[in-house]
Design an enzyme around this catalytic site. Structure first.
Site, PDB file in Angstrom:
ATOM      1  N   LYS A   1       0.851  -1.195   0.000  1.00 27.82           N
ATOM      2  CA  LYS A   1       0.000   0.000   0.000  1.00 27.82           C
ATOM      3  C   LYS A   1       0.882   1.239   0.000  1.00 27.82           C
ATOM      4  O   LYS A   1       1.777   1.377   0.849  1.00 27.82           O
ATOM      5  CB  LYS A   1      -0.832   0.001   1.275  1.00 27.82           C
ATOM      6  CG  LYS A   1      -2.318   0.042   1.047  1.00 27.82           C
ATOM      7  CD  LYS A   1      -2.998  -0.066   2.387  1.00 27.82           C
ATOM      8  CE  LYS A   1      -4.442   0.273   2.288  1.00 27.82           C
ATOM      9  NZ  LYS A   1      -5.075   0.293   3.611  1.00 27.82           N
TER      10      LYS A   1
HETATM   11  C1  E4P Z   1      -8.388   1.063   3.525  1.00 23.44           C
HETATM   12  O1  E4P Z   1      -7.563   0.411   2.948  1.00 23.44           O
HETATM   13  C2  E4P Z   1      -8.201   1.659   4.860  1.00 23.44           C
HETATM   14  O2  E4P Z   1      -7.514   0.741   5.668  1.00 23.44           O
HETATM   15  C3  E4P Z   1      -9.489   1.931   5.566  1.00 23.44           C
HETATM   16  O3  E4P Z   1     -10.598   1.545   4.790  1.00 23.44           O
HETATM   17  C4  E4P Z   1      -9.587   3.269   6.206  1.00 23.44           C
HETATM   18  O4  E4P Z   1     -10.838   3.361   6.821  1.00 23.44           O
HETATM   19  P1  E4P Z   1     -11.189   4.422   7.955  1.00 23.44           P
HETATM   20  O5  E4P Z   1     -11.537   5.710   7.292  1.00 23.44           O
HETATM   21  O6  E4P Z   1     -12.372   3.831   8.662  1.00 23.44           O
HETATM   22  O7  E4P Z   1      -9.984   4.534   8.843  1.00 23.44           O
END
Ligand code: E4P
Length: 215
Positions: A83
């Protein structure tokens, strides 16, 4: 649509995997922090639970650091996806990594132009954060629709992961729009099963049977 789970909690991942509907996992540094465990060990354990794609995020924010962390992640397990945040160094890193055959998930995407930059660099996945867009008064699912349209218009193969999912409606709209993947927190994943008439129906079937035939 593939269902990923958005968590670094191995118990939640094991439970979701046991249902047979889990296609992958996304983590991020905040989710890892909740578990208070070694980052690499946690991701390795997750990769052993599921054969699907498991996203692990780089901590560096410079090109060299991101590329070197990404190469290290590929040594942890075959199904790790790296990522990378949508910043200029991140996109430069994604280009290099895609040329090396390393899968990437471009994260912290909030609009269609960011998504197109990720796709042009060769990202495997792009993650628009719908909940965080909604939080500031925007329309997260509209951004997903724009991204899907742009990718279809130009034939990009980058898959769209609907991320920052907060409720079942986000999942339903992702299905209607034809998103490739939704990454869903465990709480919302469990809610997908729920309908009051299902619970009432089970109770009534069992009560009818018991009244007529006993235990
Ligand atoms: C996605 O890859 C992220 O880990 C995640 O969906 C972030 O979500 P949040 O806005 O609830 O922290």
């Amino acid at each position: 649509m593939k269902f990923f789970i958005d968590t670094a909690n191995v118990d939640e991942i094991r439970t979701a995997a046991s249902w047979g509907v889990l296609d992958g996992v996304t983590t991020n540094p905040s989710l890892i922090a909740i578990e208070k465990r070694n980052y690499k060990e946690t991701v390795k354990e997750i990769c052993d639970i599921t054969p699907g794609a498991v996203s692990a995020e780089v901590l560096a924010t410079d090109y060299d650091g991101m590329v070197s962390e990404a190469r290290e992640w590929t040594q942890v397990a075959e199904n790790v996806v790296v990522k990378v945040p949508i910043i200029p160094d991140g996109i430069k890193a994604v280009k290099t990594l895609s040329q090396e055959g390393i899968k990437t998930n471009v994260t912290l995407v909030f609009n269609v132009t960011q998504a197109i930059l990720a796709a042009k660099a060769g990202a495997t996945y792009v993650s628009p954060f719908v909940g965080r867009i909604d939080d500031i008064g925007g329309d997260g699912m509209y951004v997903v629709e724009e991204i899907l349209t742009a990718f279809a218009n130009y034939g990009f193969e980058t898959e769209v992961i609907v991320a920052s999912v907060r409720h079942v409606r986000h999942v339903v709209e992702s299905l209607e729009m034809g998103a490739d993947i939704a990454t869903i927190p465990f709480k919302v994943l469990k809610q997908l099963f729920k309908h009051p008439l299902t619970d009432i129906g089970i109770e009534r079937f069992l009560a009818d049977y018991k009244a007529a035939l006993g235990d």
